[in-house]
Design a protein around this motif. Structure first.
Motif, PDB file in Angstrom:
ATOM      1  N   ILE A  71       0.837  -1.210   0.000  1.00 45.65           N
ATOM      2  CA  ILE A  71       0.000   0.000   0.000  1.00 45.65           C
ATOM      3  C   ILE A  71       0.867   1.253   0.000  1.00 45.65           C
ATOM      4  O   ILE A  71       0.617   2.211  -0.753  1.00 45.65           O
ATOM      5  CB  ILE A  71      -0.939  -0.014   1.218  1.00 45.65           C
ATOM      6  CG1 ILE A  71      -1.978  -1.130   1.069  1.00 45.65           C
ATOM      7  CG2 ILE A  71      -1.634   1.333   1.394  1.00 45.65           C
ATOM      8  CD1 ILE A  71      -2.805  -1.370   2.311  1.00 45.65           C
ATOM      9  N   ALA A  97      -4.612   5.014  -1.877  1.00 44.83           N
ATOM     10  CA  ALA A  97      -3.969   3.701  -1.953  1.00 44.83           C
ATOM     11  C   ALA A  97      -4.707   2.670  -1.099  1.00 44.83           C
ATOM     12  O   ALA A  97      -4.857   1.510  -1.499  1.00 44.83           O
ATOM     13  CB  ALA A  97      -2.511   3.813  -1.506  1.00 44.83           C
ATOM     14  N   LEU A  98      -5.183   3.091   0.065  1.00 46.57           N
ATOM     15  CA  LEU A  98      -5.899   2.172   0.956  1.00 46.57           C
ATOM     16  C   LEU A  98      -7.208   1.683   0.342  1.00 46.57           C
ATOM     17  O   LEU A  98      -7.514   0.488   0.364  1.00 46.57           O
ATOM     18  CB  LEU A  98      -6.181   2.858   2.297  1.00 46.57           C
ATOM     19  CG  LEU A  98      -5.034   2.922   3.307  1.00 46.57           C
ATOM     20  CD1 LEU A  98      -5.383   3.870   4.444  1.00 46.57           C
ATOM     21  CD2 LEU A  98      -4.728   1.532   3.858  1.00 46.57           C
ATOM     22  N   TYR A 101      -6.787  -0.522  -3.084  1.00 45.49           N
ATOM     23  CA  TYR A 101      -6.088  -1.811  -3.006  1.00 45.49           C
ATOM     24  C   TYR A 101      -7.129  -2.934  -2.985  1.00 45.49           C
ATOM     25  O   TYR A 101      -8.107  -2.879  -2.232  1.00 45.49           O
ATOM     26  CB  TYR A 101      -5.230  -1.843  -1.744  1.00 45.49           C
ATOM     27  CG  TYR A 101      -4.364  -3.071  -1.605  1.00 45.49           C
ATOM     28  CD1 TYR A 101      -3.189  -3.203  -2.330  1.00 45.49           C
ATOM     29  CD2 TYR A 101      -4.722  -4.104  -0.738  1.00 45.49           C
ATOM     30  CE1 TYR A 101      -2.377  -4.322  -2.191  1.00 45.49           C
ATOM     31  CE2 TYR A 101      -3.923  -5.224  -0.594  1.00 45.49           C
ATOM     32  CZ  TYR A 101      -2.755  -5.334  -1.321  1.00 45.49           C
ATOM     33  OH  TYR A 101      -1.965  -6.450  -1.185  1.00 45.49           O
TER      34      TYR A 101
END
Length: 317
Positions: A71, A97-98, A101
Motif C-alpha cells: 500500500i 492507496a488504501l 487496493y
C-alpha cells in the motif's frame, strides 16, 4: 416480557418467546475499504505509533506487514514516515492507496450480531402463527468495504391471509423499516423473482409473508432519512439467495401438502364407489365384502384417514 400503556390507556403485553439472545458483537479494527478521509486523518493525528507501516498494521484489520508495504509503495510513501507529520497531500495519497487496493481479505464479521434463524422463526411463529416458516442466515458478505450479514425468512398460511400486495417486513440492525417499501432492495428482488418455480401463483394472491434483515456496521441506506436500503448488487444477490433457500423448503412443504390433499380426495372418491359396490354385492351374495379393510390399507399408504361414514358403516356391519 414487555408491558406498555399507550396515551389512550390501552395496555399492551408482549410475552417473551425465548430466553436465548443473539451473540454480542465484538470490537474490531477498521477495514481499509470502509474508511473515509476524515477518519484516516483523525487516526493519524491521534495514533501512538511512530512509523507509517506500524500505523497501518495497528489500526486496520486485514493489513499485515506485506500488505502495508504494498500500500505504501502504491502511495509513494516511506514506511518510516511519522503518521502525525503527514501533509494533507500525503494523507490523500495514502487514502487513495488504501481504498483502491484490492487484495484485502473480507472484513471480520464478528463485529456483527445477527438474530439467527432459530430466534427469527420463533418470533414469526409467535406474532403471525403461520403453518410454515423458514429462516435463513446468509454467510458474511462485503458491501462498500463493510461486513454485511443478510437474514431472510418466509412464512406461509396460518393466520397470514392474502393481502392483494406483497407482505414484506424489513429490518436493519433489528430496527423495523416502515416507509418507502417499494424503493427498497428487498422489494425489488421480491418483484423480479419467479415465484411460480416454487409452487406459488403470486405474492399478492398467496397467504405468504417475506422477511428481510440486514446487519452491518454501515447499512447502505439510500437517503438520509434511512427509510429504505439501496439496491446494491452485492446486497441484492444475498437477499435473492436467502429467499431462494427459504422458498425451496416452502416448495417441498406445499408439494407434500398438495399430494396429501389429492390422496385424501382419492380415498374419499374410492370410499363412495366401494360402498356402493359393497351394497350391491351384499344383496347378491348375502355377504358384505371387507371394503373397510381395503380402504384402510389405501388410506394408510396415502397417509390419510378413512372417511367417517365408511368407518361407521363398517362398525355396524
Amino acid at each position: 416480557d414487555i408491558m406498555f400503556i399507550d396515551p389512550d390507556g390501552l395496555f399492551f403485553f408482549f410475552a417473551m418467546t425465548t430466553d436465548q439472545i443473539p451473540p454480542p458483537p465484538k470490537e474490531t479494527k477498521f477495514h481499509p475499504k470502509g474508511i473515509d478521509f476524515e477518519l484516516l486523518k483523525r487516526l493519524a493525528e491521534t495514533t501512538k505509533t511512530r512509523k507509517l507501516a506500524g500505523f497501518l498494521t495497528t489500526h486496520f484489520q486485514r493489513v499485515g506487514s506485506k500488505t502495508a508495504a504494498e500500500i505504501l509503495a502504491r502511495a509513494g510513501l516511506s514506511p518510516d514516515l511519522s503518521p502525525k507529520r503527514l501533509s494533507d497531500e500525503e494523507l490523500e495519497r495514502l487514502f487513495r492507496a488504501l481504498v483502491t487496493y484490492d487484495n484485502y481479505l473480507p472484513p471480520d464479521p464478528s463485529v456483527l450480531s445477527p438474530l439467527g434463524p432459530r430466534l427469527w422463526e420463533e418470533g414469526i411463529k409467535k406474532e403471525l402463527r403461520p403453518e410454515f416458516v423458514k429462516a435463513v442466515q446468509r454467510p458474511p458478505a462485503v458491501v462498500e468495504g463493510h461486513p454485511v450479514i443478510v437474514e431472510t425468512a418466509i412464512a406461509y398460511g396460518g393466520d397470514i391471509k392474502p393481502a392483494g400486495e406483497i407482505q414484506l417486513y424489513r429490518f436493519a440492525n433489528r430496527i423495523p423499516l416502515l416507509y418507502d417499501v417499494s424503493s427498497d432492495v428487498s422489494y425489488l428482488v421480491a418483484r423480479r423473482l419467479n415465484w411460480s418455480v416454487y409452487g406459488l401463483k403470486s405474492l399478492e394472491d398467496e397467504p405468504i409473508a417475506l422477511f428481510f434483515h440486514v446487519v452491518s456496521t454501515k447499512v447502505p441506506f439510500k437517503t438520509v432519512g434511512k427509510e429504505f436500503i439501496a439496491n446494491k448488487p452485492e446486497l441484492a444477490r444475498e437477499v435473492e439467495l436467502g429467499w431462494r433457500a427459504c422458498a425451496r423448503d416452502l416448495r417441498i412443504y406445499l408439494s407434500r401438502k398438495r399430494r396429501a390433499a389429492s390422496a385424501a380426495r382419492r380415498v374419499e372418491l374410492l370410499s363412495r364407489y366401494y360402498a356402493l359396490i359393497a351394497e350391491v354385492l351384499e344383496e347378491l351374495t348375502g355377504e358384505r365384502p371387507p371394503i373397510e379393510t381395503v380402504l384402510a390399507r389405501v388410506a394408510r399408504k396415502a397417509k390419510v384417514e378413512v372417511p367417517v361414514e365408511v368407518r361407521e358403516s363398517g362398525d355396524g356391519s
